[in-house]
Design an enzyme around this catalytic site. Structure first.
Site, PDB file in Angstrom:
ATOM      1  CB  CYS A 159      45.605  46.293  19.689  1.00 30.87           C
ATOM      2  SG  CYS A 159      46.579  46.239  20.780  1.00 30.87           S
ATOM      3  CG  HIS A 199      39.851  56.363  36.186  1.00 22.01           C
ATOM      4  ND1 HIS A 199      41.167  56.812  35.894  1.00 22.01           N
ATOM      5  CD2 HIS A 199      40.262  55.746  36.755  1.00 22.01           C
ATOM      6  CE1 HIS A 199      41.962  55.696  36.978  1.00 22.01           C
ATOM      7  NE2 HIS A 199      41.180  55.254  37.586  1.00 22.01           N
ATOM      8  CD  GLU A 223      48.335  53.452  22.216  1.00 22.55           C
ATOM      9  OE1 GLU A 223      47.164  53.362  22.138  1.00 22.55           O
ATOM     10  OE2 GLU A 223      48.784  51.979  22.000  1.00 22.55           O
TER      11      GLU A 223
END
Length: 128
Positions: free
Chosen positions: A23, A67, A117
């Site tokens: 990550c 985005h 998530e």
């Protein structure tokens, strides 16, 4: 105690600093976000809070994140963990609907914001 919940989603990229694992690389999530409001008393219309008002605020906040590369947002201090995202959304909703700040009494208040998530990984920011 009554509780209402609304949800929305957004897609964004991020990476985690001070993390030793995959990550730490740039990657993305399709985040699911839930906002919870609680209170003891209903309004004249028999509602704790108009779903539309809460949903509008939640969607507005998440639209600012959608985005994007979350690391580019100064508020996350280059480390947009799910926990920091949850607090940012919580604080942003309160800025848009200040009447939801928790005080003593029967009025409705923003209890928590959950940020998923994945379907199995959630962070929550709450008032207690």
């Amino acid at each position: 105690m009554f509780e209402v919940r609304v949800n929305t989603d957004f897609a964004a990229a991020h990476f985690l600093r001070d993390y030793n694992g995959k990550c730490e690389n740039l990657h993305g999530h399709n985040y699911k976000v839930y906002a919870h409001v609680r209170g003891n008393a209903l309004n004249e219309g028999g509602m704790l809070l108009d779903f539309t008002e809460l949903k509008r605020a939640l969607k507005s906040v998440c639209a600012r994140l959608d985005h994007t590369n979350l690391n580019d947002m100064e508020v996350f201090d280059q480390n947009p963990s799910a926990e920091r995202i949850a607090k940012f959304i919580f604080d942003s909703i309160l800025a848009m609907i200040p009447s939801l700040v928790k005080t003593d009494g029967d009025k409705a208040f923003l209890q928590a914001v959950d940020v998923f998530e994945t379907d199995t990984n959630r962070a929550r920011y709450s008032v207690d």
